[in-house]
Design a protein around this motif. Sequence first.
Motif, PDB file in Angstrom:
ATOM      1  N   VAL A 186       3.527  -1.266  -1.722  1.00 43.24           N
ATOM      2  CA  VAL A 186       3.379   0.002  -2.430  1.00 43.24           C
ATOM      3  C   VAL A 186       2.420  -0.200  -3.594  1.00 43.24           C
ATOM      4  O   VAL A 186       2.551  -1.151  -4.353  1.00 43.24           O
ATOM      5  CB  VAL A 186       4.747   0.488  -2.949  1.00 43.24           C
ATOM      6  CG1 VAL A 186       4.595   1.764  -3.749  1.00 43.24           C
ATOM      7  CG2 VAL A 186       5.721   0.663  -1.802  1.00 43.24           C
ATOM      8  N   ASN A 187       1.424   0.697  -3.684  1.00 48.20           N
ATOM      9  CA  ASN A 187       0.487   0.628  -4.796  1.00 48.20           C
ATOM     10  C   ASN A 187       0.921   1.620  -5.872  1.00 48.20           C
ATOM     11  O   ASN A 187       0.671   2.811  -5.769  1.00 48.20           O
ATOM     12  CB  ASN A 187      -0.922   0.959  -4.278  1.00 48.20           C
ATOM     13  CG  ASN A 187      -1.954   0.902  -5.387  1.00 48.20           C
ATOM     14  OD1 ASN A 187      -1.610   0.651  -6.551  1.00 48.20           O
ATOM     15  ND2 ASN A 187      -3.200   1.138  -5.034  1.00 48.20           N
ATOM     16  N   ARG A 188       1.597   1.122  -6.910  1.00 44.94           N
ATOM     17  CA  ARG A 188       2.173   2.026  -7.923  1.00 44.94           C
ATOM     18  C   ARG A 188       1.127   2.533  -8.918  1.00 44.94           C
ATOM     19  O   ARG A 188       1.453   3.252  -9.857  1.00 44.94           O
ATOM     20  CB  ARG A 188       3.311   1.325  -8.664  1.00 44.94           C
ATOM     21  CG  ARG A 188       4.529   1.095  -7.770  1.00 44.94           C
ATOM     22  CD  ARG A 188       5.694   0.552  -8.557  1.00 44.94           C
ATOM     23  NE  ARG A 188       6.273   1.543  -9.437  1.00 44.94           N
ATOM     24  CZ  ARG A 188       7.255   2.379  -9.091  1.00 44.94           C
ATOM     25  NH1 ARG A 188       7.749   2.333  -7.872  1.00 44.94           N
ATOM     26  NH2 ARG A 188       7.723   3.247  -9.944  1.00 44.94           N
ATOM     27  N   ASN A 189      -0.138   2.149  -8.698  1.00 47.44           N
ATOM     28  CA  ASN A 189      -1.190   2.670  -9.582  1.00 47.44           C
ATOM     29  C   ASN A 189      -1.843   3.920  -9.015  1.00 47.44           C
ATOM     30  O   ASN A 189      -2.645   4.558  -9.679  1.00 47.44           O
ATOM     31  CB  ASN A 189      -2.269   1.599  -9.809  1.00 47.44           C
ATOM     32  CG  ASN A 189      -1.695   0.390 -10.524  1.00 47.44           C
ATOM     33  OD1 ASN A 189      -0.907   0.560 -11.457  1.00 47.44           O
ATOM     34  ND2 ASN A 189      -2.049  -0.795 -10.061  1.00 47.44           N
ATOM     35  N   GLY A 235       1.517   4.320  -0.068  1.00 48.31           N
ATOM     36  CA  GLY A 235       2.253   3.356   0.745  1.00 48.31           C
ATOM     37  C   GLY A 235       3.758   3.433   0.576  1.00 48.31           C
ATOM     38  O   GLY A 235       4.495   2.672   1.198  1.00 48.31           O
ATOM     39  N   GLU A 236       4.223   4.366  -0.265  1.00 48.59           N
ATOM     40  CA  GLU A 236       5.648   4.424  -0.588  1.00 48.59           C
ATOM     41  C   GLU A 236       6.378   5.471   0.262  1.00 48.59           C
ATOM     42  O   GLU A 236       5.793   6.472   0.665  1.00 48.59           O
ATOM     43  CB  GLU A 236       5.777   4.808  -2.067  1.00 48.59           C
ATOM     44  CG  GLU A 236       7.204   4.829  -2.580  1.00 48.59           C
ATOM     45  CD  GLU A 236       7.293   5.356  -4.008  1.00 48.59           C
ATOM     46  OE1 GLU A 236       8.155   4.888  -4.746  1.00 48.59           O
ATOM     47  OE2 GLU A 236       6.513   6.257  -4.368  1.00 48.59           O
ATOM     48  N   ASN A 237       7.644   5.201   0.543  1.00 47.21           N
ATOM     49  CA  ASN A 237       8.521   6.211   1.146  1.00 47.21           C
ATOM     50  C   ASN A 237       9.521   6.666   0.092  1.00 47.21           C
ATOM     51  O   ASN A 237      10.242   5.838  -0.467  1.00 47.21           O
ATOM     52  CB  ASN A 237       9.322   5.609   2.313  1.00 47.21           C
ATOM     53  CG  ASN A 237       8.538   5.583   3.609  1.00 47.21           C
ATOM     54  OD1 ASN A 237       7.384   6.006   3.648  1.00 47.21           O
ATOM     55  ND2 ASN A 237       9.161   5.089   4.668  1.00 47.21           N
TER      56      ASN A 237
END
Lengths: 264, 255
Positions: free
Chosen positions: B6-9, B38-40
């Motif tokens: 997951v790209n949190r930026n 990329g996150e669910n």
Amino acid sequence: MVKNYTKEFLFSKGLDDYFTGINDAFRFTARFFKEVVKRPIHLREVINQSFEVGLKSLALISLTGFIVGIVFTKQSRPSLEEFGATSWLPSLIGIAIIKALGPLVTALICAGKVGSSIGAELGSMKVTEQIDAMEVSAINPFKYLVVTRVLATTITIPVLALYCSFVALYGSYLNVHAEETSSLISFYQNAFKTINFLDIITSVVKTVVYGFTIGIVGCYKGFNATQGTRGVGNAANQAVVLAMFLIFIEEVIIVQMTNWIRYF
Amino acid sequence: MTQHTVNRNESVISISGLYKSFGDLEVLKGIDLNLFKGENVAVLGKSGTGKSVLIKIIIGLLKPDKGEVLVLGSNVAELRSKELDQIRLRIGFSFQSSALYDSMNVYQNLAFPLTMNVKNLSKGKVDDAVMEVLDAVGLRDKLKQMPSDLSGGQRKRIGIARTLILKPEIMLYDEPTSGLDPLTSTEIIELINEVQQKYNTSSLIITHDLTCAKNTANRIAMLFEGKFLKIGKFDEVFDTDDDQLRGFYNYNFIQ
């Protein structure tokens, strides 16, 4: 804080809903004219729908047209016989069928068969979210579903009306032939003797207007269906009732306008 | 839990101060949420709390009363229809009812979004794309069947396949496991995770099924009475004494 909605009506809920409904229907029709000139045209879907409209109604129109021809001739004969004017039968039948009965019978049958089926099909697509599914796939559902169906009815119903008139005249001919042994050619010649170019144009314009009405009303009712399966039933029912009502009003207006042109 | 990075930026969906009412009924009362690349994220909540309204606003089927919804950098409420269509091509929407076109067979259902959106595509390429997504959902043998011949789970799979054919960057799932038996639900959960891995999607999963949320989501957001009560990892959210949250948890895990 978000705006707090209060129930304020201009007149009353019923009247407000009525005028809102008319406004929505006009906007829906205006959208058709806006979208019909835009690409893509979806020609294949227009052809598919035209086949659907034609095939669905062909058998019923053949039978009804044939019976209308025979019955109308049988009913008219005694009156003309009183004046010894049965030779006028083909002309009388020609005027009645080509100018009024052919287009009207076709339109009413198609309003029942085609209008209800469009209303039910689009209504069920609406309540099962199939129309939303098109929209989220970046497909314009109005263009794909409404424009194609309205074009199909507008093109096909005039052809069906023409066919209905010829079948009705043939039914009438069989009755005349049985009584007076006239030939088919002379019957058709007599039937068309008093029909002029304006009559033909009026009949074509009338059927185009009826076709458009049946298509747009069916699509409008289907596209705005709510409340699940009950809504689908209502959409189909209202599509037929409203289309028939409008067809009769249009008939009166077009006949009146034709008379103005005729005596201008 | 998925192994996806997951790209949190980078936010693919960013919602702030979102309000939505229907007449007097206030459904969403100030929603803030970020979905990272990329996150669910699973949005949990009772029926009728506005979960479906939320994703219908994201896809542009409904307009918000107030607030901003940025999807892939664009404010969906302000887009013209052509611009909105461009965004919609990058989003897959799986309907609760599957919403398969019931006048078309499975092949036609899958090919329809592709042929309508990509011009001059050869039949061979369409066939290849259809077979690829059918393989992805494991229903290659259902090609010629009508939607009415499929089971509930199969319809969900074909509905997901129909969105995958346009290679979306974001997936929105509306109640993916509702109305399905536990085994079929497990298959759909696995499919959601496979889609995330294979197609590199970010997903918003609307559900009230905690098993689905726990096994598919990196984070969960609890929606109660039009607001998010808590957003975080599954264990963090339910590590609480809040009666509403505990009630939700206890019912789903039979405690």
